[in-house]
Design an enzyme around this catalytic site. Structure first.
Site, PDB file in Angstrom:
ATOM      1  N   GLY A   1       0.777  -1.239   0.000  1.00 24.46           N
ATOM      2  CA  GLY A   1       0.000   0.000   0.000  1.00 24.46           C
ATOM      3  C   GLY A   1       0.807   1.287   0.000  1.00 24.46           C
TER       4      GLY A   1
ATOM      5  N   ASP B   1       0.323   3.698   4.054  1.00 24.00           N
ATOM      6  CA  ASP B   1      -0.805   4.362   3.378  1.00 24.00           C
ATOM      7  C   ASP B   1      -1.934   4.654   4.357  1.00 24.00           C
ATOM      8  OD1 ASP B   1      -1.029   1.606   3.595  1.00 24.00           O
ATOM      9  OD2 ASP B   1      -2.355   1.394   1.879  1.00 24.00           O
TER      10      ASP B   1
ATOM     11  N   ASP C   1      -5.357   1.775  10.448  1.00 23.26           N
ATOM     12  CA  ASP C   1      -6.773   1.473  10.697  1.00 23.26           C
ATOM     13  C   ASP C   1      -6.903   0.884  12.105  1.00 23.26           C
ATOM     14  OD1 ASP C   1      -9.414   0.733  10.559  1.00 23.26           O
ATOM     15  OD2 ASP C   1      -9.236  -0.581   8.831  1.00 23.26           O
TER      16      ASP C   1
ATOM     17  N   LYS D   1      -7.305   6.463  10.244  1.00 19.64           N
ATOM     18  CA  LYS D   1      -8.719   6.158  10.480  1.00 19.64           C
ATOM     19  C   LYS D   1      -8.882   5.807  11.961  1.00 19.64           C
ATOM     20  CE  LYS D   1     -10.893   3.256   7.433  1.00 19.64           C
ATOM     21  NZ  LYS D   1     -11.376   1.916   6.983  1.00 19.64           N
TER      22      LYS D   1
ATOM     23  N   PHE E   1     -14.701   2.255   3.924  1.00 21.18           N
ATOM     24  CA  PHE E   1     -13.723   1.460   3.197  1.00 21.18           C
ATOM     25  C   PHE E   1     -13.253   2.241   1.981  1.00 21.18           C
ATOM     26  CE2 PHE E   1     -12.190  -1.834   0.310  1.00 21.18           C
ATOM     27  CZ  PHE E   1     -11.228  -2.380   1.140  1.00 21.18           C
ATOM     28  N   VAL E   2     -11.970   2.587   2.006  1.00 18.77           N
ATOM     29  CA  VAL E   2     -11.437   3.435   0.934  1.00 18.77           C
ATOM     30  C   VAL E   2     -10.407   2.682   0.093  1.00 18.77           C
ATOM     31  CG1 VAL E   2     -11.867   5.632   2.095  1.00 18.77           C
ATOM     32  CG2 VAL E   2      -9.707   4.436   2.520  1.00 18.77           C
TER      33      VAL E   2
ATOM     34  N   ASP F   1      -6.089  -1.003  -1.664  1.00 12.22           N
ATOM     35  CA  ASP F   1      -6.757  -1.929  -2.572  1.00 12.22           C
ATOM     36  C   ASP F   1      -8.040  -2.489  -2.012  1.00 12.22           C
ATOM     37  OD1 ASP F   1      -5.367  -3.608  -0.579  1.00 12.22           O
ATOM     38  OD2 ASP F   1      -5.985  -5.271  -1.870  1.00 12.22           O
TER      39      ASP F   1
END
Ligand code: PRP
Length: 180
Positions: free
Chosen positions: A44, A100, A103, A131, A152-153, A159
């Site tokens: 990522g 990236d 979470d 996040k 969800f990005v 990805d």
């Protein structure tokens, strides 16, 4: 073609540009006089790290580690796999991990501890996206591009099922794409 699967753009190309310039300038200032080792967590990190390092005006080394936690789904698992390890020693090095997204915090919890265990002098994190609403383990990245809501990005490295990493922006994926 990919755009039809995107509900809305969350972080645009120009916003990402501005973020990389701001973070690069801050990192340049904070690490002045040091030769940091910038460690990107694949896959990522790729576009973000590539853009960010252009704005870091320091003698620094770049290394990559492959780490995976999602295994194809839309939520990360507790199973953190190192798919490609570092090939150099990190003893006494000042390390800046490039991510990236943070979470749940599980990936960085494992990797930061691992690098300290290997003798790193310091380990800090720069992430494009944070996040915080997704956190399971307490973790505060030192450098944050932007904070995003619990959605969800995909795009700019992120990805869904290995797709969408090549989008030049970060966007929210239409739920029907992953509910298929
Ligand atoms: C993603 C992302 C982070 C991690 C963040 O990687 O790149 O490394 O998940 O999630 P966490 O804070 O919940 O641990 P992923 O495992 O999907 O691998 P990838 O980089 O190859 O997409």
């Amino acid at each position: 073609m990919l755009e039809k699967d995107i509900e809305r753009v969350l972080v645009s190309e120009s916003e990402i540009d501005a973020i990389c310039k701001r973070l690069g300038a801050q990192i340049t200032k904070d690490y002045a006089g040091q030769k940091p080792l910038i460690v990107g967590l694949l896959k990522g990190c790729m576009p973000f790290m590539a853009e960010l390092i252009k704005h870091i005006d320091l003698y620094c080394e770049i290394e990559l580690m492959g780490v995976s936690s999602y295994h194809g789904g839309i939520s990360s698992s507790a199973d953190i796999r190192i798919t490609k390890d570092l090939e150099i020693t990190v003893k006494d090095r000042h390390i800046l991990i490039a991510e990236d997204i943070v979470d749940t915090g599980k990936t960085l919890d494992v990797i930061v501890k691992l690098l300290y265990h290997r003798g790193a002098a310091s380990v800090d994190v720069v992430t494009l996206l944070d996040k915080p609403a997704g956190r399971v383990l307490e973790f505060v990245p030192k450098y944050i591009g932007t904070v995003i809501p619990k959605e969800f990005v995909v795009g700019f490295g992120l990805d869904y099922d290995e797709m969408y990493r090549n989008l030049p922006y970060v966007g929210v994926l239409k739920p029907e794409v992953y509910k298929k």
